[in-house]
Design an enzyme around this catalytic site. Structure first.
Site, PDB file in Angstrom:
ATOM      1  N   SER A 123       0.964  -0.789  -0.026  1.00 41.83           N
ATOM      2  CA  SER A 123      -0.118   0.558  -0.211  1.00 41.83           C
ATOM      3  C   SER A 123       1.329   0.903   0.160  1.00 41.83           C
ATOM      4  CB  SER A 123      -1.245  -0.146   0.800  1.00 41.83           C
ATOM      5  OG  SER A 123      -1.526   0.923   1.292  1.00 41.83           O
ATOM      6  N   GLY A 124       0.882   2.673  -0.901  1.00 41.24           N
ATOM      7  CA  GLY A 124       1.522   3.183  -1.226  1.00 41.24           C
ATOM      8  C   GLY A 124       2.631   3.141  -1.927  1.00 41.24           C
ATOM      9  N   THR A 128      -1.724   2.269  -8.770  1.00 37.81           N
ATOM     10  CA  THR A 128      -3.075   3.195  -8.630  1.00 37.81           C
ATOM     11  C   THR A 128      -1.809   4.279  -9.348  1.00 37.81           C
ATOM     12  OG1 THR A 128      -4.394   2.559  -6.890  1.00 37.81           O
ATOM     13  CG2 THR A 128      -4.506   4.295  -8.489  1.00 37.81           C
ATOM     14  N   ASN A 173      -1.690   5.624   3.690  1.00 36.60           N
ATOM     15  CA  ASN A 173      -1.907   5.993   2.401  1.00 36.60           C
ATOM     16  C   ASN A 173      -2.481   7.322   1.741  1.00 36.60           C
ATOM     17  OD1 ASN A 173      -2.165   7.164  -0.642  1.00 36.60           O
ATOM     18  ND2 ASN A 173      -1.919   4.404  -1.390  1.00 36.60           N
ATOM     19  N   SER A 176      -5.828   4.890  -0.555  1.00 40.80           N
ATOM     20  CA  SER A 176      -5.773   4.106  -0.614  1.00 40.80           C
ATOM     21  C   SER A 176      -6.915   3.021  -1.130  1.00 40.80           C
ATOM     22  CB  SER A 176      -5.197   3.641   0.786  1.00 40.80           C
ATOM     23  OG  SER A 176      -5.137   1.838   1.105  1.00 40.80           O
ATOM     24  N   SER A 177      -6.093   2.054  -2.426  1.00 42.66           N
ATOM     25  CA  SER A 177      -7.294   1.634  -3.199  1.00 42.66           C
ATOM     26  C   SER A 177      -7.724   0.170  -2.777  1.00 42.66           C
ATOM     27  CB  SER A 177      -6.772   0.929  -4.109  1.00 42.66           C
ATOM     28  OG  SER A 177      -6.015   1.808  -4.709  1.00 42.66           O
ATOM     29  N   GLY A 405      -0.508  -5.733  -2.480  1.00 39.24           N
ATOM     30  CA  GLY A 405      -0.178  -6.872  -2.500  1.00 39.24           C
ATOM     31  C   GLY A 405       0.255  -6.944  -1.444  1.00 39.24           C
ATOM     32  N   GLU A 407       0.626  -7.948   2.141  1.00 43.92           N
ATOM     33  CA  GLU A 407       0.403  -7.724   3.335  1.00 43.92           C
ATOM     34  C   GLU A 407       1.057  -8.295   4.840  1.00 43.92           C
ATOM     35  OE1 GLU A 407      -3.410  -5.417   4.320  1.00 43.92           O
ATOM     36  OE2 GLU A 407      -2.938  -4.037   2.598  1.00 43.92           O
TER      37      GLU A 407
HETATM   38  N1  LIG Z   1       5.316   8.100  -9.685  1.00 49.69           N
HETATM   39  C1  LIG Z   1       4.660   8.670  -8.423  1.00 49.69           C
HETATM   40  N2  LIG Z   1       5.567   9.988  -8.937  1.00 49.69           N
HETATM   41  C2  LIG Z   1       5.047  11.021  -7.753  1.00 49.69           C
HETATM   42  N3  LIG Z   1       4.083  11.002  -6.702  1.00 49.69           N
HETATM   43  C3  LIG Z   1       3.772   9.128  -6.612  1.00 49.69           C
HETATM   44  C4  LIG Z   1       4.190   8.254  -7.854  1.00 49.69           C
HETATM   45  N4  LIG Z   1       3.428   6.766  -7.564  1.00 49.69           N
HETATM   46  C5  LIG Z   1       3.307   7.699  -6.496  1.00 49.69           C
HETATM   47  N5  LIG Z   1       3.208   8.011  -6.062  1.00 49.69           N
HETATM   48  C6  LIG Z   1       2.556   8.990  -4.523  1.00 49.69           C
HETATM   49  O1  LIG Z   1       2.243   8.221  -3.656  1.00 49.69           O
HETATM   50  C7  LIG Z   1       1.125   8.052  -3.642  1.00 49.69           C
HETATM   51  C8  LIG Z   1       0.087   6.830  -3.675  1.00 49.69           C
HETATM   52  O2  LIG Z   1       0.283   6.496  -4.164  1.00 49.69           O
HETATM   53  P1  LIG Z   1      -0.576   5.126  -5.139  1.00 49.69           P
HETATM   54  O3  LIG Z   1      -1.437   5.574  -5.135  1.00 49.69           O
HETATM   55  O4  LIG Z   1      -0.854   4.726  -6.356  1.00 49.69           O
HETATM   56  O5  LIG Z   1       0.048   3.583  -4.130  1.00 49.69           O
HETATM   57  P2  LIG Z   1      -0.904   2.169  -4.368  1.00 49.69           P
HETATM   58  O6  LIG Z   1       0.355   1.140  -4.522  1.00 49.69           O
HETATM   59  O7  LIG Z   1      -2.371   2.396  -5.203  1.00 49.69           O
HETATM   60  O8  LIG Z   1      -0.952   1.830  -2.239  1.00 49.69           O
HETATM   61  P3  LIG Z   1      -2.279   1.202  -2.414  1.00 49.69           P
HETATM   62  O9  LIG Z   1      -2.238  -0.469  -1.820  1.00 49.69           O
HETATM   63  O10 LIG Z   1      -3.181   2.133  -0.938  1.00 49.69           O
HETATM   64  O11 LIG Z   1      -4.088   1.887  -2.784  1.00 49.69           O
HETATM   65  C9  LIG Z   1      -0.117   8.930  -4.138  1.00 49.69           C
HETATM   66  O12 LIG Z   1      -1.308   9.527  -3.927  1.00 49.69           O
HETATM   67  C10 LIG Z   1       0.645  10.507  -5.001  1.00 49.69           C
HETATM   68  O13 LIG Z   1       1.151  10.981  -4.075  1.00 49.69           O
HETATM   69 MG   LIG Z   2      -4.357   1.845  -5.251  1.00 51.10          MG
END
Ligand SMILES: Nc1ncnc2c1ncn2[C@@H]1O[C@H](COP(=O)(O)OP(=O)(O)OP(=O)(O)O)[C@@H](O)[C@H]1O
Ligand SMILES: [Mg+2]
Length: 1116
Positions: A123-124, A128, A173, A176-177, A405, A407
């Site tokens: 997460s984070g 996404t 996050n 977070s999805s 991923g 956890e």
């Molecule tokens: N390539 C990137 N460039 C800049 N900031 C990023 C990038 N990737 C992620 N972030 C920052 O990190 C935060 C978390 O990313 P994201 O929501 O994609 O995580 P995730 O892997 O989907 O987590 P989750 O499993 O909780 O959904 C985003 O809101 C953004 O602020």
């Molecule tokens: Mg996500």
């Protein structure tokens, strides 16, 4: 599948590795495969750190992209970046998400195979974000679909809506999805996105009623309260303050500085409109969102008998209205449980705890089912509107998987168990596909497969999912078992059933030492990535996911259209118990794996660098943990098990040929032999490399590094030489210009002057260059034939060269690019010239560049020279190597034009063409006056309604007239011509004389039609002879014979019964009497009764024959 991995791995990323090599000291390696110490986790992390420090967040492991969340905007996703990674540039650019995006897209287009990009990470970590960037890339760089361009917007706009309902702020996050997402994007045969489909997995619905400290409920609740209009909130009975709602304050952080709910709401509202939500649907949806908030504020108090009673009437009132349910039914359902015993319904009152449980269960069910409905609704909007069109059949699909991923928390429960099981399944697929692709490449190259030692996690998947013996089966069994089943009995049953499994452990089964780390209510799984300890508390409850029957009944009666679709009445009568949550999840995972297996995979592994969501912080402990749980070291080990590097012979030779005198500057033989000579010269030891069918395989990175270092040194010296040659050429040109203009300065005249400028020492080099330039120029100017003659020997005469150069410049776009080469790139120029000289030789490193250049130019220019319409048969002449491709493209282009044409034609025109096609089928090449009929349109009917007698119309009754034409009928006996009308109805040919139907020939009695092969306009309708009512065959003449016969044949379904005769036609003149028509060619139409009693027809040159001409022929 192999192709995709190879496309990424073998030719794409591997070339990129080379640019990494030149800069490797500064920013580590761009591909972990090149890490010398590839088994060292420390070296792996160090490489990540070095690159992260330089803001290089992407690194490959072969075809896998590892991405580290920068937590800052690096400005690397602009339109320019997209362009940089599109098409050819992929090979020369550093690792990037867009490089993967582009490679996947190109594989999809060129190989027409479905693709899947699997994005994982904790997460984070940025999954996404990566998914959104990929979608953005496709939306901006792919061609727009011909129709339904809005699909691109819908694809993009589905995101904010899904995120509002499925994402939440968590500790890890802010966005977070809370569900797994798989999205298919469909592309048409032109590569334009034309549709999409989303599958969602396991929404974390417990969040609706409870959030941990520092976390929030799903975004939509806060967005609605912050951004909703006054009027909307009033209608929904909501206050603008999230603190007023118990479901929103559990985590005590309703307001977060990093989130702007108000502006996010605006985005969501707009997006809802884009994805086809009507205003009513939005209202219905918001009513549900509001009702969940009202449900959370429903309170109970205990009466004297400790039974729960609803105390919050206001909330109940709003719920009744918003959900469109009966208030008293809802009240009763919230405080009672309906039990059916021996066919009788009993209502059992609930105590306070049970009532709160029922209320929360209802809130969760309402929300999660609405989420599922929402996904379905989005899918309807994303579905291609063109699904019925022929082009739809040739769509390809690109899948994007954004899924949780591994956890591993302090406290892991049922949700983590499901998520980690999902990761086991995906890992299994990953290993299977990666190994398979490696193995297939080895096989294709004829290299012995060297077994790779890897951990096959099937054993863990089986432990979880096996029928009867797997953890899910045991859990389901406990859920279904009547009696006192609970979480602990489930644990005991597990211990009994899988106690010997090497990947399963509990407090009871553990040894003395391990026991300390396990509580009694826990079990531990040794996942492929590491161990995770799960607490069994809540497993049964979450797996059962029960909603009391009477609550279901209330919801089934809801008048809210969305609720009505979410709770179907059939659910109540369905005796079968619904599948448990774990089983449903298992089934959906199996389905997902099948979907992914059918596609070519690409992988993106996301890592988050710190827990504080801060840029620039690289927390080594946290990262090591993720490297482990993402299985990256295992991934690298599998990738490196055989050879670190593999490249096509042509490419390898092209890059390194300057390192060996025998291969430099030209190797005329097979590239494979050139590489053999080259590596021998470089002193490669046999164990360091293997020669495949088309590629060289190098086992260790250090071998490659040494070769790269040698190349670096060699480049320096070559650059000096090339510069000198170019300068010499440049100065000589200048000198000649001055000389020709007659302004020669003393030091600039004649050969002596040339030498006096101090560049004479380079003269020979210049001449050398010229001797190569000249034939190219002449050849381009003179065309291929002359060119090949001209290339025999060069010339030392610079004037010839420059004149030819000038002429060549006029020779079009090809020459344009050549000229640019000559001006800017002496190296490219030499390559081009060499290539030209060898252009008729089989492909070799020397001519590859030239041949590719010619090919590219042909393809690039082609789009400007495409035929303009279906009748335009022009097509540019391709270079020899592209003949087959050119032919295929021509066919494709023609098919496409035909397809477009067919789709655009109006129904009347279509009918016209169909009739013309039938006419062609019947008469083309068989009847002389057919060609003249082609440009003349067939007319619907040649007689208006007012030209047909009302009596005839009356006689026909309800039978419509489909076609009518004036004809001349010839008596069967004396061959007297009579003016008649021929009418076609759906059932018969009708011959009319003024106001009288003279003869009606039902189609069933029409046995055939005869006509001559000459250009006359006579024809005979053959009528069933047994039919006594019929007078015999009919001899007719129509000025529009082709049209009349085509329409008759079509109406009577006699297309195959038209006889085209040469010489004569025999017809039945009446009972027992046959007549004969003899046809002879002639210049003028003449129809007479011959002495032998036959009808003699001299067919004239084709022309419409007016009635007067009939008179003139003496027949009247
Ligand atoms: N390539 C990137 N460039 C800049 N900031 C990023 C990038 N990737 C992620 N972030 C920052 O990190 C935060 C978390 O990313 P994201 O929501 O994609 O995580 P995730 O892997 O989907 O987590 P989750 O499993 O909780 O959904 C985003 O809101 C953004 O602020
Ligand atoms: Mg996500």
């Amino acid at each position: 599948m192999v192709h995709s991995l190879q496309a990424l791995g073998s030719d794409g990323i591997r070339v990129t590795m080379e640019s990494a090599l030149t800069a490797r000291d500064r920013v580590g390696v761009q591909d972990f495969v090149l890490l010398e110490n590839f088994t060292s986790e420390a070296a792996f992390i160090e490489n990540l750190r070095r690159r992260f420090r330089e803001n290089l967040i992407y690194t490959y492991i072969g075809p896998v992209l590892v991405s580290v969340n920068p937590y800052r905007d690096l400005q690397i996703y602009s339109r320019q970046h997209m362009e940089r990674y599109r098409g050819v540039s992929f090979y020369e650019v550093p690792p990037h998400l867009f490089a993967v995006a582009d490679t996947v897209y190109r594989a999809l287009r060129t190989e027409r195979r479905d693709q899947a990009v699997m994005i994982s990470g904790e997460s984070g970590a940025g999954k996404t974000e990566a998914t959104k960037r990929l979608l953005q890339f496709y939306a901006e760089t792919c061609p727009a679909p011909e129709r339904g361009g809005a699909v691109r917007d819908r694809l993009l706009q589905s995101n904010p809506v899904l995120e509002a309902f499925g994402n939440a702020k968590t500790l890890r996050n802010d966005n977070s999805s809370r569900f797994g997402k798989y999205m298919d994007v469909q592309f048409d045969f032109k590569g334009a996105p034309v549709g999409g489909h989303i599958l969602s997995y396991l929404l974390e619905k417990s969040r609706v009623v409870h959030q941990n400290h520092g976390e929030r409920n799903f975004h939509v609740f806060y967005q609605l309260l912050e951004g909703g209009e006054e009027e909307t909130l009033r209608r929904l009975g909501l206050e603008r303050n999230p603190q007023s709602y118990l479901y929103l304050v559990k985590g005590q952080c309703a307001k977060v500085s990093s989130i702007n709910d108000k502006s996010d709401w605006k985005v969501v509202r707009k997006a809802l409109a884009v994805i086809d939500f009507t205003e009513e649907e939005v209202e219905d949806l918001l009513s549900i969102v509001a009702s969940v908030l009202h449900l959370g504020n429903i309170h109970f108090a205990a009466d004297e008998e400790s039974n729960a009673q609803v105390t919050t009437e206001n909330q109940l009132k709003y719920l009744t209205r918003l959900l469109g349910v009966d208030g008293s039914m809802l009240r009763e359902a919230l405080t009672h449980r309906k039990i059916i015993a021996k066919g009788e319904e009993l209502l059992s009152p609930l105590n306070l705890e049970q009532a709160a449980y029922a209320r929360d269960a209802l809130a969760k069910a309402v929300y999660s089912r609405t989420f599922t409905w929402l996904v379905g609704k989005i899918n309807k909007s994303l579905a291609s509107k063109d699904a019925e069109s022929p082009s739809w059949r040739s769509t390809t699909v690109l899948g994007l998987l954004d899924i949780y991923g591994f956890e591993v928390f302090q406290h892991n429960s049922f949700e983590q168990f499901c998520i980690n099981y999902c990761n086991e399944k995906l890992q299994q697929l990953f290993i299977e596909l990666t190994l398979k692709s490696e193995q297939e490449e080895y096989e294709a190259e004829g290299i012995a497969w060297e077994p790779v030692q890897y951990f096959n996690n099937k054993i863990i998947c089986d432990l979880v999912e096996e029928k009867f013996k797997g953890i899910i089966s045991i859990l389901d069994e406990e859920c279904l078992r009547p009696g006192g089943a609970n979480d602990l009995t489930f644990l005991e049953k597990l211990e009994d059933t899988v106690k010997h499994h090497p990947h399963f452990l509990t407090h009871k089964l553990a040894d003395q030492r391990t026991r300390k780390s396990l509580d009694r209510g826990e079990f531990r799984l040794l996942h492929y990535a590491g161990e995770v300890t799960y607490s069994v508390t809540g497993f049964l409850d979450k797996n059962n996911d029960l909603l009391f029957r009477n609550l279901k009944e209330v919801m089934c009666s809801s008048e809210n259209p969305i609720m009505n679709q979410c709770f179907e009445r059939s659910e109540l009568s369905d005796k079968k118990r619904p599948d448990t949550v774990a089983t449903q999840f298992k089934m959906s995972l199996l389905q997902l794996v099948e979907i992914l297996r059918s596609k070519e995979p690409a992988y993106i592994r996301c890592i988050k660098p710190n827990d504080a969501k801060q840029p620039g912080r690289f927390d080594e402990v946290l990262i090591r943990h993720q490297v482990k749980y993402l299985g990256l070291m295992e991934n690298l080990r599998v990738r490196r098990a055989g050879f670190a590097y593999r490249r096509k012979y042509e490419t390898f030779l092209q890059r390194y040929k300057s390192l060996c005198p025998e291969t430099w500057p030209i190797w005329a033989g097979r590239p494979q032999d050139g590489v053999a000579v080259l590596v021998r010269h470089l002193g490669y030891k046999p164990e360091e490399y293997k020669m495949g069918r088309t590629k060289i395989f190098i086992r260790f990175p250090k071998t490659l590094f040494a070769t790269e270092d040698a190349l670096e040194v060699r480049r320096q010296s070559l650059a000096t030489k090339i510069q000198a040659t170019w300068r010499g050429f440049h100065w000589r040109q200048k000198f000649l210009r001055v000389k020709r203009s007659g302004l020669g300065a003393p030091g600039y005249t004649g050969e002596r002057g040339w030498q006096a400028t101090g560049v004479g020492s380079q003269r020979s080099a210049v001449c050398g260059l010229h001797s190569h330039l000249h034939p190219v120029v002449v050849a381009w100017d003179a065309g291929p034939e002359e060119g090949s003659q001209a290339e025999v020997g060069g010339t030392d005469n610079p004037e010839v060269g420059s004149r030819a150069l000038a002429r060549g410049c006029r020779a079009g776009a090809m020459w344009g690019s050549l000229a640019i080469f000559l001006t800017h790139a002496p190296v490219g120029c030499t390559r081009l010239i060499r290539g030209f000289i060898l252009r008729h030789a089989p492909r070799c490193p020397e001519n590859a560049f030239f041949l590719d250049h010619v090919r590219t130019s042909f393809l690039l220019n082609l789009r400007r020279q495409l035929p303009r319409n279906v009748l335009d048969t022009s097509w540019p002449t391709p270079p020899p190597a592209l003949c087959e491709a050119s032919e295929l493209l021509r066919e494709l282009c023609m098919k496409n034009m035909v397809w477009k044409y067919c789709r655009s034609i109006r129904p009347e025109w279509k009918q016209q063409l169909q009739q013309k096609a039938v006419a062609s089928e019947i008469f083309k090449g068989k009847k002389d006056n057919y060609p003249q009929s082609v440009p003349r349109l067939f007319i619907n009917t040649r007689l208006g309604a007012d030209e047909i007698s009302p009596k005839v119309l009356q006689a026909l009754g309800s039978e419509p007239i489909q076609y009518a034409v004036p004809v001349v009928k010839y008596d069967r006996k004396g061959y007297k011509p009579r003016s008649r009308q021929l009418l076609l109805t759906p059932n018969a040919v009708v011959i009319v004389e003024d106001a009288k139907v003279k003869q009606r020939i039902d189609y069933a009695n029409l046995t055939g039609i005869s006509v001559s092969s000459l250009s006359d306009s006579l024809f005979v309708l053959h009528v069933q002879r047994e039919d006594n009512k019929q007078k015999g065959d009919v001899v007719l003449q129509s000025d529009h014979v082709i049209e009349t016969l085509t329409k008759t044949a079509l109406s009577a379904d006699r297309v195959n019964n038209i006889n085209i005769n040469q010489g004569s036609i025999t017809f039945a003149g009446g009972p027992g009497r046959d007549g004969v028509i003899d046809f002879t060619p002639g210049s003028e139409l003449l129809i007479t009764k011959a002495k032998n009693g036959h009808l003699a027809v001299v067919s004239g040159a084709w022309q419409t024959t007016p009635a007067s001409s009939l008179t003139a022929s003496g027949l009247s």
